[in-house]
Design an enzyme around this catalytic site. Structure first.
Site, mmCIF file in Angstrom:
data_model
loop_
_atom_site.group_PDB
_atom_site.id
_atom_site.type_symbol
_atom_site.label_atom_id
_atom_site.label_comp_id
_atom_site.label_asym_id
_atom_site.label_seq_id
_atom_site.Cartn_x
_atom_site.Cartn_y
_atom_site.Cartn_z
ATOM 1 N N LYS A 184 31.209 25.448 41.480
ATOM 2 C CA LYS A 184 30.670 25.955 40.227
ATOM 3 C C LYS A 184 31.856 26.390 39.387
ATOM 4 O O LYS A 184 32.476 27.400 39.637
ATOM 5 C CB LYS A 184 29.714 27.127 40.497
ATOM 6 C CG LYS A 184 28.758 27.454 39.351
ATOM 7 C CD LYS A 184 29.404 27.893 38.052
ATOM 8 C CE LYS A 184 30.074 29.250 38.173
ATOM 9 N NZ LYS A 184 30.657 29.683 36.834
ATOM 10 N N GLU A 258 39.161 36.713 45.760
ATOM 11 C CA GLU A 258 40.499 36.886 45.163
ATOM 12 C C GLU A 258 40.272 37.455 43.778
ATOM 13 O O GLU A 258 39.806 36.768 42.873
ATOM 14 C CB GLU A 258 41.237 35.540 45.128
ATOM 15 C CG GLU A 258 42.740 35.681 44.962
ATOM 16 C CD GLU A 258 43.165 35.692 43.512
ATOM 17 O OE1 GLU A 258 43.371 36.814 42.978
ATOM 18 O OE2 GLU A 258 43.291 34.616 42.926
ATOM 19 N N GLU A 391 43.366 46.226 34.242
ATOM 20 C CA GLU A 391 43.863 44.860 34.059
ATOM 21 C C GLU A 391 43.537 44.375 32.651
ATOM 22 O O GLU A 391 42.384 44.409 32.217
ATOM 23 C CB GLU A 391 43.244 43.926 35.096
ATOM 24 C CG GLU A 391 43.828 42.530 35.050
ATOM 25 C CD GLU A 391 43.308 41.636 36.162
ATOM 26 O OE1 GLU A 391 44.101 40.874 36.733
ATOM 27 O OE2 GLU A 391 42.096 41.715 36.470
#
Length: 491
Positions: A184, A258, A391
């Site tokens: 996907k 991850e 982030e």
């Protein structure tokens, strides 16, 4: 701004399911926007839950038939090598397409979207041949056969920032292990992942072993919930990883996650700043700062603080910002309008927090179209500031002062994340000592470049599991023990 001419057939209205190209079962589609021009250049169908369901069923059927899992490793390896060759013939076109989609400078795109997928396929094709999938061990009652078996159906959910490489980091070891896969891919990189399906078909991968569907988050969540999916390999934001991990945990589904990072580059007092200047591009600004391992926190000793700031300002000022298809360009646009808005928001937050903007922070002059922002450097930042903790995923770094090494290590570890990091020093042995004290999954001494033969992944909010290297292969295998007679030991 010059761009590559649109090629016929660039639109994508079908998905690759069960070895066939099939029309989307829904009516949704999206315009694919070129990052450097902010103009549409193609249309792609968006799948719904029924498309994802069909892909899962095809992968499950392939698993149950044993068409791939029962194929000897040497034969799987041959197919994967053909797969690699088919990708290589498409490498230049794929690299260009990915650069148009997400703004990656073409030189980098040729490495990560052109060369890396074939390299990864070959790496795991060879590893599969070398792997002993059965071992006989003596036991108290006779002997035990210890088997390594494919985990089953794998849902691979990939990000947009390195679309080809990140997909293949999971697909290659999964296929080498004998798994079947549903890929996907991200709507923000809507086109280039279909190249993977075309190459797999050309290589002769059996039907259902690799299936490719484009879908938004809602339909894609079926992969995580579905009882026929045995493992999820996900790369993306920590917030999305939290949701996937919670959902998968309720179903005892295997996961590799991850996720994000906010890594630190520690500049020691004895550092050669010319080496630092040479390596900071890969460590902190690679792919326009849209890299999870980006070391956006630069920790500088107070005794050399101004020197470090000057090096970063000089480096940022020498970058060529512009059309990612121009080989001289080192900084391209953000991948999409949403990401540009995010970067601008964090720049405003830093200014409001009294950080000192020493370079960048604006749209580059002369670039009136596209999602561009200058490489940006902030000084006088505290490790507790939002811009130092959250982030950003853009070309923005902060320079944070420290008094001694213990403080620097404590600051590096004072983060919710733990994915990457580096230390810059004239004494490599001492740098390795520093590396051992920083809690993170990967770390560089005087450079930071990932090694495809070594495990990659994070700790804390940066994820679970490991990719790359033999360890990444093991993530797609399950162990089975078969208790048998001692006669096996002599047969």
């Amino acid at each position: 701004m010059a761009t590559a001419p649109d090629a016929p057939g660039l639109d994508r209205q079908e998905f690759y399911i069960g070895g066939e190209w099939v029309a989307s079962r829904g009516s949704d589609s999206l315009q694919v926007i070129e990052a450097a021009t902010s103009e549409p250049f193609a249309v792609a169908a968006l799948g719904g839950e029924s498309d994802v369901e069909a892909a899962i069923q095809a992968a499950h059927a392939a698993r149950e038939s044993g068409v791939w899992a029962s194929t000897p490793a040497a034969e799987r390896s041959e197919v994967l090598h053909r797969f690699a060759e088919a990708l290589e013939t498409r490498a230049e076109a794929t690299s260009t397409l990915a650069s148009r989609e997400v703004g990656m400078p073409i030189v980098l795109s040729r490495a990560f979207n052109g060369q890396a997928p074939a390299q990864l396929l070959r790496q795991y094709a060879d590893l599969a041949v070398k792997t002993e999938f059965e071992e006989i061990r003596p036991s108290a009652m006779g002997s035990t056969i210890v088997r390594k078996e494919p985990v089953g159906v794998v849902g691979v959910i990939t990000p947009w920032n390195y679309p080809q490489a990140k997909a293949m980091i999971s697909i290659a070891p999964a296929l080498a292990a004998g798994c079947s896969v549903v890929l996907k891919h991200s709507p923000d990189a809507a086109l280039d992942s279909y190249v993977i399906a075309e190459a797999a078909e050309e290589a002769g991968l059996p039907p259902g072993v690799l299936n490719v569907v484009l879908a938004d988050r809602g339909p894609a969540s079926l992969l995580v919930r579905h009882p026929l999916v045995d493992k999820i390999a996900f790369t993306g934001s920590t917030s999305s990883g939290e949701r996937i991990g919670a959902e998968a945990g309720q179903r005892f589904k295997r996961v590799t996650l991850e996720l994000g990072g906010k890594s630190a580059a520690i500049v020691l007092a004895d550092a050669d700043l010319s080496i630092f200047a040479e390596g900071i591009g890969f460590a902190s600004f690679m792919n326009n700062g849209q890299t999870c391992t980006g070391q956006a926190r630069i920790l500088a000793p107070r005794s050399r603080y101004d020197e470090v700031v000057d090096v970063l300002v000089d480096w940022a000022g020498r970058q060529v910002v512009g059309d990612p298809l121009d080989p001289s360009v080192t900084i391209g646009p953000m991948a999409n309008e949403r990401q540009l808005a995010r970067v601008r928001e964090y720049i405003d937050i830093a200014v409001a927090d009294n950080a000192r903007l020493v370079h960048g922070g604006r749209r580059p002059r002369g670039l009136t179209r596209g999602w561009f922002i200058e490489p940006t450097v902030f000084a006088d930042v505290a490790n507790s500031d939002r811009i130092a903790r959250e982030e950003i995923f853009g070309p923005v770094v902060t320079v944070i002062p420290y008094s001694d090494e213990d403080e620097a290590i404590a600051m590096a570890n004072d983060s919710d994340f733990g994915l990457a990091g580096s230390v810059w020093t004239a004494d490599e042995a001492h740098g390795i000592e520093i590396a051992r004290r920083v809690r993170t999954g990967t770390f560089g001494v005087n450079y930071y470049v990932n090694d495809f033969d070594a495990p990659f992944g994070g700790v804390k909010a940066s994820g679970i599991g490991r990719e790359l290297g033999p360890e990444g292969f093991e993530e797609f295998l399950e162990y089975k023990s078969i208790y048998a007679s001692s006669a096996l030991l002599t047969s």
